[in-house]
Motif scaffolding. Structure first.
Motif, PDB file in Angstrom:
ATOM      1  N   SER A 237       0.812  -1.218   0.000  1.00 24.94           N
ATOM      2  CA  SER A 237       0.000   0.000   0.000  1.00 24.94           C
ATOM      3  C   SER A 237       0.844   1.267   0.000  1.00 24.94           C
ATOM      4  CB  SER A 237      -0.935   0.002   1.212  1.00 24.94           C
ATOM      5  OG  SER A 237      -0.184  -0.017   2.420  1.00 24.94           O
TER       6      SER A 237
ATOM      7  N   ARG B 132      -1.001   1.410  -9.462  1.00 24.59           N
ATOM      8  CA  ARG B 132      -1.224   1.056  -8.064  1.00 24.59           C
ATOM      9  C   ARG B 132      -0.593   2.136  -7.199  1.00 24.59           C
ATOM     10  NH1 ARG B 132      -0.950  -4.468  -8.671  1.00 24.59           N
ATOM     11  NH2 ARG B 132       0.747  -4.209 -10.139  1.00 24.59           N
TER      12      ARG B 132
ATOM     13  N   LEU C 259      -4.605   1.401  -3.828  1.00 26.06           N
ATOM     14  CA  LEU C 259      -5.667   1.385  -4.828  1.00 26.06           C
ATOM     15  C   LEU C 259      -5.128   0.905  -6.173  1.00 26.06           C
ATOM     16  CD1 LEU C 259      -7.511   4.798  -4.246  1.00 26.06           C
ATOM     17  CD2 LEU C 259      -7.981   2.584  -3.188  1.00 26.06           C
ATOM     18  N   THR C 260      -6.020   0.328  -6.969  1.00 23.37           N
ATOM     19  CA  THR C 260      -5.741   0.050  -8.383  1.00 23.37           C
ATOM     20  C   THR C 260      -6.579   1.001  -9.212  1.00 23.37           C
ATOM     21  OG1 THR C 260      -5.255  -2.292  -8.001  1.00 23.37           O
ATOM     22  CG2 THR C 260      -5.891  -1.650 -10.233  1.00 23.37           C
ATOM     23  N   VAL C 261      -5.895   1.834 -10.012  1.00 25.77           N
ATOM     24  CA  VAL C 261      -6.551   2.885 -10.793  1.00 25.77           C
ATOM     25  C   VAL C 261      -6.245   2.664 -12.269  1.00 25.77           C
ATOM     26  CG1 VAL C 261      -6.779   5.378 -11.157  1.00 25.77           C
ATOM     27  CG2 VAL C 261      -6.275   4.492  -8.862  1.00 25.77           C
TER      28      VAL C 261
ATOM     29  N   ASP D 184     -10.290  -0.131  -8.372  1.00 23.69           N
ATOM     30  CA  ASP D 184     -10.840   0.748  -7.341  1.00 23.69           C
ATOM     31  C   ASP D 184     -11.310   2.086  -7.881  1.00 23.69           C
ATOM     32  OD1 ASP D 184     -10.252  -0.882  -4.874  1.00 23.69           O
ATOM     33  OD2 ASP D 184      -8.220  -0.690  -5.675  1.00 23.69           O
TER      34      ASP D 184
ATOM     35  N   THR E   9     -18.116   1.297  -9.665  1.00 23.33           N
ATOM     36  CA  THR E   9     -16.716   1.721  -9.692  1.00 23.33           C
ATOM     37  C   THR E   9     -16.627   3.237  -9.670  1.00 23.33           C
ATOM     38  OG1 THR E   9     -16.179  -0.229 -11.037  1.00 23.33           O
ATOM     39  CG2 THR E   9     -14.531   1.546 -10.940  1.00 23.33           C
TER      40      THR E   9
ATOM     41  N   LYS F  26     -10.221   6.882  -0.260  1.00 22.62           N
ATOM     42  CA  LYS F  26      -9.453   5.988   0.611  1.00 22.62           C
ATOM     43  C   LYS F  26      -8.019   6.472   0.820  1.00 22.62           C
ATOM     44  CE  LYS F  26     -12.272   1.976  -0.616  1.00 22.62           C
ATOM     45  NZ  LYS F  26     -12.311   0.593  -1.159  1.00 22.62           N
TER      46      LYS F  26
ATOM     47  N   ASP G 209      -0.554   9.932  -2.702  1.00 21.78           N
ATOM     48  CA  ASP G 209      -0.930   9.012  -1.629  1.00 21.78           C
ATOM     49  C   ASP G 209      -0.685   9.647  -0.264  1.00 21.78           C
ATOM     50  OD1 ASP G 209       1.801   8.801  -1.055  1.00 21.78           O
ATOM     51  OD2 ASP G 209       1.983   6.720  -1.758  1.00 21.78           O
TER      52      ASP G 209
END
Length: 343
Positions: free
Chosen positions: A88, A104, A108-110, A141, A165, A197, A229
């Motif tokens: 993460s 990533r 999250l996966t974007v 995500d 989504t 998130k 992030d």
């Protein structure tokens, strides 16, 4: 196998200032319904082609490479590999082709401008396969969209996603998604942001335009995305853009960009495309303007959208990078299907 890992942190060229200016906007509520102007023509940084330019293009323009340029198609770098495992607190990018990345960040996966279709309207079928099988993707995500051109906003691909989504889109584009029953669509103006998130999604300007039908020219906005992030690690996805003043302003407002995903293709003929598409040398200059630590080229080697030989963007970006005296390891020139992990 093109997965790589690195931990160096020095920026390219002159560093951006130590603090963002002006202050970053407070994040807006996810899925907020908003009212926008009828047109965004006032955001254009260059006029759209008029009748004289259209006539010239019809007379002398070319939208396909010559025979020698097309002969390079079998040499295009294509090296699909499993997606790397990441934590993460790690940024990783995997290139599916064109402007489609699996990012990533912050756990999250974007997906960026996801186009998994073999064909898009108005252009021949893709010349390289998608580098990442849809079935191999982890749970998606979020999705970010840069603008509504068909090579960046692909309805068949988006239909594969669950409708819950979260989708982040330019101002004016949410109705397109809501008509397709997406339930969490966040549309933003330039310099606005939202959070998901713990990851911040900032929408930033680009030198481009929008159009999807005969009657909707510049009815929705266009731009790029800065993802940040919890630890302050940053990734910039430029979408589709020409070269200009916005890169310096983005770098000042979001210092410490760890990786810039920048377009290098679809630039020839230059008189026709220079206002809306960077050439490879301009993309290198843009990375320096941004103060980015690394640059990953994109928007080439997938669809034939213009007249340059299909391998020329890669040759030119590598030469421009070397000429600028930049560290070779900071040019993340992935093969389609390749990945890079930033630790």
């Amino acid at each position: 196998m093109t997965q790589q890992s690195e931990s160096t942190t020095h920026p390219l060229g002159t560093p951006a200032p130590a603090a963002p200016f002006p202050p970053l906007a407070e994040p807006r509520r996810l899925g907020e319904r908003r009212v926008w102007p009828r047109t965004f023509h006032d955001r254009l940084t260059a006029p759209l082609p008029g009748l004289k330019a259209m006539a010239r293009f019809a007379r002398e323009g070319s939208v396909r490479p010559g025979r020698e340029g097309l002969a390079e198609i079998p040499l295009l770098p294509f090296s699909p590999a499993p997606l790397p495992r990441v934590g993460s607190r790690t940024i990783a990018v995997s290139w599916a082709g064109h402007a489609s990345w699996v990012v990533r960040i912050g756990g999250l996966t974007v997906l960026t401008d996801p186009v998994w279709s073999r064909r898009i309207i108005g252009t021949p079928a893709r010349i390289t396969p998608v580098g990442i099988a849809w079935e191999s993707l982890p749970r998606v995500d979020a999705v970010v969209i840069s603008h509504n051109h068909y090579d960046h906003l692909d309805a068949p691909t988006l239909r594969r996603l669950p409708r819950h989504t979260p989708v982040f889109v330019p101002a004016g584009l949410a109705p397109w998604f809501r008509r397709r029953r997406f339930t969490t669509v966040t549309e933003l103006d330039w310099w606005e942001a939202a959070e998901l998130k713990g990851v911040r999604f900032d929408f930033v300007p680009a030198h481009h335009w929008s159009k999807r039908t005969l009657t909707d020219t510049c009815r929705s906005l266009w731009g790029g995305w800065v993802l940040t992030d919890r630890d302050g690690q940053r990734l910039y996805f430029a979408g589709d853009t020409g070269y200009g003043h916005w890169f310096t302003r983005i770098g000042r407002r979001y210092p410490g960009i760890d990786l810039a995903l920048l377009p290098i293709g679809a630039y020839d003929p230059r008189w026709w495309l220079s206002d809306v598409h960077c050439d490879p040398e301009e993309a290198v200059r843009a990375a320096q303007d941004l103060g980015a630590r690394r640059m990953a080229p994109m928007h080439w080697g997938t669809f034939i959208l213009s007249a340059e030989p299909v391998l020329e963007p890669l040759r030119r970006v590598r030469a421009a990078w070397e000429k600028a005296g930049l560290s070779r390891e900071r040019l993340v020139d992935l093969a389609i299907g390749g990945s890079r992990v930033l630790e």
